[in-house]
Design an enzyme around this catalytic site. Structure first.
Site, PDB file in Angstrom:
ATOM      1  N   GLU A   1      13.220  -4.702 -55.536  1.00  0.00           N
ATOM      2  CA  GLU A   1      13.889  -6.275 -55.306  1.00  0.00           C
ATOM      3  C   GLU A   1      13.223  -7.014 -53.991  1.00  0.00           C
ATOM      4  O   GLU A   1      13.803  -7.586 -53.613  1.00  0.00           O
ATOM      5  CB  GLU A   1      15.524  -6.566 -55.203  1.00  0.00           C
ATOM      6  CG  GLU A   1      16.426  -6.320 -56.593  1.00  0.00           C
ATOM      7  CD  GLU A   1      17.695  -6.604 -55.873  1.00  0.00           C
ATOM      8  OE1 GLU A   1      18.381  -6.831 -54.955  1.00  0.00           O
ATOM      9  OE2 GLU A   1      18.296  -5.874 -57.089  1.00  0.00           O
TER      10      GLU A   1
ATOM     11  N   ILE B   1      19.061   1.101 -44.600  1.00  0.00           N
ATOM     12  CA  ILE B   1      17.963  -0.283 -43.964  1.00  0.00           C
ATOM     13  C   ILE B   1      19.077  -0.963 -42.617  1.00  0.00           C
ATOM     14  O   ILE B   1      20.652  -0.805 -43.021  1.00  0.00           O
ATOM     15  CB  ILE B   1      16.990  -0.759 -43.961  1.00  0.00           C
ATOM     16  CG1 ILE B   1      17.701  -1.721 -45.305  1.00  0.00           C
ATOM     17  CG2 ILE B   1      16.123  -0.339 -44.478  1.00  0.00           C
ATOM     18  CD1 ILE B   1      16.775  -2.959 -45.890  1.00  0.00           C
TER      19      ILE B   1
ATOM     20  N   HIS C   1      21.476   1.347 -59.715  1.00  0.00           N
ATOM     21  CA  HIS C   1      19.576   1.664 -59.796  1.00  0.00           C
ATOM     22  C   HIS C   1      19.414   2.634 -60.589  1.00  0.00           C
ATOM     23  O   HIS C   1      17.518   2.528 -61.102  1.00  0.00           O
ATOM     24  CB  HIS C   1      19.447   0.932 -58.898  1.00  0.00           C
ATOM     25  CG  HIS C   1      20.027  -0.442 -58.400  1.00  0.00           C
ATOM     26  ND1 HIS C   1      20.037  -1.259 -58.545  1.00  0.00           N
ATOM     27  CD2 HIS C   1      20.513  -0.655 -57.222  1.00  0.00           C
ATOM     28  CE1 HIS C   1      19.018  -2.179 -58.287  1.00  0.00           C
ATOM     29  NE2 HIS C   1      20.450  -2.168 -57.333  1.00  0.00           N
TER      30      HIS C   1
ATOM     31  N   HIS D   1      16.116  -0.199 -51.890  1.00  0.00           N
ATOM     32  CA  HIS D   1      16.760  -0.992 -52.876  1.00  0.00           C
ATOM     33  C   HIS D   1      15.920  -2.226 -52.383  1.00  0.00           C
ATOM     34  O   HIS D   1      15.814  -2.884 -53.736  1.00  0.00           O
ATOM     35  CB  HIS D   1      18.316  -1.882 -52.509  1.00  0.00           C
ATOM     36  CG  HIS D   1      18.726  -2.133 -52.802  1.00  0.00           C
ATOM     37  ND1 HIS D   1      18.558  -3.821 -53.317  1.00  0.00           N
ATOM     38  CD2 HIS D   1      19.594  -2.396 -53.877  1.00  0.00           C
ATOM     39  CE1 HIS D   1      19.306  -4.214 -53.814  1.00  0.00           C
ATOM     40  NE2 HIS D   1      19.482  -3.266 -54.550  1.00  0.00           N
TER      41      HIS D   1
ATOM     42  N   GLU E   1      23.352  -6.656 -45.048  1.00  0.00           N
ATOM     43  CA  GLU E   1      24.658  -5.684 -45.170  1.00  0.00           C
ATOM     44  C   GLU E   1      25.428  -5.479 -43.757  1.00  0.00           C
ATOM     45  O   GLU E   1      26.286  -4.588 -43.941  1.00  0.00           O
ATOM     46  CB  GLU E   1      24.215  -4.618 -46.109  1.00  0.00           C
ATOM     47  CG  GLU E   1      24.441  -4.676 -47.689  1.00  0.00           C
ATOM     48  CD  GLU E   1      26.145  -4.866 -48.847  1.00  0.00           C
ATOM     49  OE1 GLU E   1      26.454  -4.172 -47.883  1.00  0.00           O
ATOM     50  OE2 GLU E   1      25.843  -5.480 -49.720  1.00  0.00           O
TER      51      GLU E   1
ATOM     52  N   VAL F   1      23.384   6.763 -52.418  1.00  0.00           N
ATOM     53  CA  VAL F   1      23.835   6.753 -54.039  1.00  0.00           C
ATOM     54  C   VAL F   1      22.839   7.111 -54.917  1.00  0.00           C
ATOM     55  O   VAL F   1      22.168   5.661 -55.323  1.00  0.00           O
ATOM     56  CB  VAL F   1      25.692   5.879 -53.654  1.00  0.00           C
ATOM     57  CG1 VAL F   1      26.381   6.101 -55.141  1.00  0.00           C
ATOM     58  CG2 VAL F   1      25.983   6.528 -52.569  1.00  0.00           C
TER      59      VAL F   1
END
Lengths: 481, 283
Positions: free
Chosen positions: B199, B109, B231, B168, B113, B227
């Site tokens: 999260e 998304i 998690h 994520h 980052e 990947v």
């Protein structure tokens, strides 16, 4: 007469003194050991046990707790997380300002040669401040006893140390004897890191653990990567050359996540041809159990023996009884029946992280010294036993009874059942929070119904639980494809 | 005549080659990933994406950078594997005299980052003739529709089975992507495919009852991540009490985790190539 008398008295006195002196200086081993040369070549004299100790290495910390000297620790390096109490000691770092250590006023700081090599000025600052520094690290397993005795001497626990060491070696010998008697030996590959798929040398602790556990190391004789290292080169090509020979594949993981895990090993090109991969016999072992100089090496040897010879090592016969089962029994039965690998946290930050449920090592009624500590923690961490979370402290309640619902729940979570051909009729299905647990037990004949009723609240015997787990064996969860 | 023709053909080919190499393909394509310390997983995801991009753009040099300092440090310590941070990669490009650059993040998304790496890249803007930035996986509506098709093809489900994808999640406003994707699965005729996040929103507490309400015969859990790293291995498929696998099972659902990162999917690798082509063709 008087003179003679005096003379003889004098001689008697001299004789007594001579005996005493001999006792003090050299003839008695206990006195001789009050000084030793540490692994940095430092002369160390112990006049009285040290009482305010900072440990800069996790194995030192753990061994001091084993010696019963946990209360002498006033601080430890941040990697000290076993037993759980060690994780709550004030933290000190050899990469940080030595003033912090000096300000804590320790009477002893135990380091290892790695630290003095890396940060000589840190060690110098401590010694300049008048703090006793001792540097210890047993490079080989043969040196472990000697190292352990030095820790005992520093803390005045020599007698305890002898008992512990005797027991430690007897137990290892016992495992060795049991596995030596098994005619068909299992062949193992041990992965120490997934970088270039390295293994361990024969004389490393892990290499030794494989031998003691009765395994044949497929990579025996592998050359160390650098002289004196316990890590040895091997590589994918040689692993695959031995694909048919590898019955069990063990990967070592720890703070650095060095080896692969069940999934990552399985997806490597060509690795599907390895016998252990095909048979689902990939095991991940925590490095603290096989590569660290502490008493958990015994756990590591037993653990490897369990991976190699599960039927022999996970013997359930002592639970095949008619006595009512306690939660302690249930934990032991699940642990052995499912051949579960022992859980221990690998992250040194474990106690800093948030955990929604149980925190490893924190049961008030199951201390780390409990004989069933590993089995109970492993089962609880996997969520296989429900906990009463109402109290302020964590309790496992090991003596409480086990119901049929408890057992059905544990089996459902730790096994993977296919879709049934047809659903069995169960009259009291709605009595349970999650009818699916009960339905699966009935559908696959894991637990018998009584006139069509499951009776979820009925208390079970140990033998009944063992029986259910044995019936569930074919459905034990394997790594997802 | 044949001599003339082959000369003509040769000139034409050179012109074509120059046309595509000089005017379109950049000198370097910098592929930026979060990174992973799982070497084997990296091989089938990040390495595979980079290799596919290299094959698609043979005239460009494909380089790598990671955004996670923790992973870079770990790989350096453990494996002596040196991987550039974004800034290091940019400095090296400048030092090597590279003038035309396309940056393609492998992020899912447009979150923090992505913002951070874009800022790091554009800090070097005046030292290049051209820097172009490819979009993360879920950017346009077309991207969402393509991802939905890819997921449906990779995870063929029976009507009475369910699939829960673990994203994520973030505090960034781009977190809306997860709920949007969930909505689009349902709108696209897949009421049995759910998105949850570790999260962010939708949380497990929202997804679990929704899945239970369908009463599926089997629930598959898979990462909505490029990947299958920490998690996926721990939060999704771990054996611990707080993993999604255990929580779904403890809720009485037959549950099977699948540890495949989306970077393994050919369709996803292709989507990154399309994102690169899209920015190259922009002016």
């Amino acid at each position: 007469m008087h003179l003679t008398n005096r003379k003889s008295n004098f001689f008697a006195l001299m004789l007594t003194m001579a005996v005493c002196l001999a006792a003090v200086f050299g003839l008695q081993p206990a006195a001789a050991a009050s000084s030793f040369v540490d692994d940095d070549g430092r002369e160390v004299t112990v006049s009285a046990p040290f009482e305010r100790i900072i440990s800069m290495y996790s194995a030192h910390t753990e061994n001091l707790y084993d010696l019963g000297a946990g209360d002498t620790l006033i601080g430890a390096h941040s990697t000290s997380t076993f037993p759980a109490a060690a994780a709550f000691l004030p933290r000190y770092d050899y990469n940080a300002d030595p003033e912090k250590v000096i300000a804590a006023d320790p009477d002893l700081v135990i380091i290892r040669p790695f630290i003095s090599k890396r940060n000589p000025e840190f060690v110098e600052a401590l010694e300049t401040a008048g703090i006793q520094v001792v540097s210890l690290y047993p490079e080989k397993f043969e040196l472990f006893d000697d190292y352990f005795r030095k820790l005992a001497l520093l803390t005045g626990n020599e007698e305890t140390a002898e008992q512990i060491l005797t027991n430690f070696h007897q137990e290892i010998q016992h495992i060795s004897d049991v596995t030596a008697a098994i005619p068909e030996k299992q062949r193992v590959f041990f992965e120490s890191t997934d970088t270039n798929l390295r293994t361990v040398t024969d004389d490393s602790m892990a290499g030794l653990a494989i031998q003691l556990a009765g395994g044949i190391n497929v990579a025996a004789g592998a050359e160390p990567t650098t002289a004196g290292s316990s890590i040895a080169s091997f590589g994918a090509e040689r692993i695959l050359e031995n694909a048919d020979e590898i019955d069990v594949y063990i990967s070592q993981r720890g703070a650095m996540n060095a080896g692969g895990n069940q999934h990552t090993i399985r997806i490597r090109p060509g690795f599907q041809t390895i016998k252990a991969v095909q048979d689902g016999r990939i095991y991940v072992i925590n490095e603290k159990m096989v590569s660290s100089p502490n008493l958990r090496f015994l756990t590591g040897v037993r653990e490897i023996a369990r991976y190699l010879y599960p039927e022999v090592m996970d013997d359930l016969s002592s639970w095949q009884t008619d006595t009512s089962a306690t939660r302690r029994d249930l934990a032991n039965i699940i642990f052995h029946a499912d051949h579960l690998p022992i859980y221990t946290p690998s992250s040194s930050k474990y106690y800093e992280e948030d955990h929604s449920g149980h925190v490893y090592g924190m049961f008030e009624d199951i201390p780390w010294t409990d004989a069933d500590f590993d089995a109970i923690e492993t089962i609880v961490v996997r969520g296989l036993i429900e906990l009463d979370e109402t109290g302020e402290v964590e309790r496992f309640n090991p003596d409480e009874p086990v119901t049929r619902y408890d057992t059905a729940r544990a089996i459902f979570i730790s096994h993977t059942f296919p879709e049934p051909d047809s659903a069995a009729a169960v009259s009291d299905l709605s009595a349970a929070d999650h009818p699916a647990f009960i339905q699966a037990m009935a559908d696959f004949g894991i637990m018998d119904l009584n006139d069509g009723a499951f009776e979820p609240d009925r208390v079970m015997t140990c033998g009944e639980i063992v029986d259910a787990f044995l019936k569930a064996q074919p459905y034990l969860s394997k790594e997802a494809e | 005549m044949s001599k003339f023709f082959s000369l003509f053909l040769g000139v034409l080919m050179i012109a074509l080659a120059f046309g595509s190499a000089a005017a379109e393909a950049p000198e370097v394509i910098l592929v930026i990933s979060f990174g992973t310390s799982y070497n084997d997983t990296r091989a089938v995801t990040i390495d595979a994406i980079e290799n596919t991009i290299q094959e698609a753009f043979p005239d460009s040099e494909v380089r790598r950078a990671f955004t996670s300092q923790i992973i870079i440090d770990k790989l350096a310590d453990r494996d002596n594997l040196v991987i550039d941070t974004v800034t290091q990669a940019m400095e090296r490009l400048v030092a090597d005299g590279v003038k035309t650059l396309v940056v393609q993040p492998t992020h899912v998304i447009n979150g923090y980052e992505y913002d951070d790496l874009a800022a790091e890249v554009y800090a070097f803007a005046d030292q290049f003739d051209s820097i172009k930035m490819g979009a993360p996986l879920l950017s346009s509506t077309e991207d969402y529709l393509k991802i939905i098709d890819i997921i449906k093809a990779e995870y063929p489900l029976e009507n009475d089975e369910a699939l829960v994808l673990m994203g994520h999640g973030t505090h960034h406003f781009a977190n809306a992507a997860y709920a949007a994707l969930d909505y689009m699965f349902k709108a696209g005729g897949s009421p049995n495919i759910f998105i949850g996040t570790v999260e962010g929103y939708p949380e497990l507490d929202i997804v679990l009852p929704a899945v239970q309400a369908l009463n599926p015969t089997t629930v598959y859990l898979a990462p909505l991540m490029v990947v299958a790293g920490d998690h996926a291995n721990n939060d999704l498929a771990g054996d611990e009490a707080d993993s999604w696998k255990t929580i779904f099972k403890a809720a009485g659902l037959r549950t099977e985790p699948v540890l495949r990162g989306m970077g393994e999917f050919k369709g996803v690798q292709q989507l990154y190539i399309e994102h690169i082509k899209a920015v190259i063709s922009e002016n």
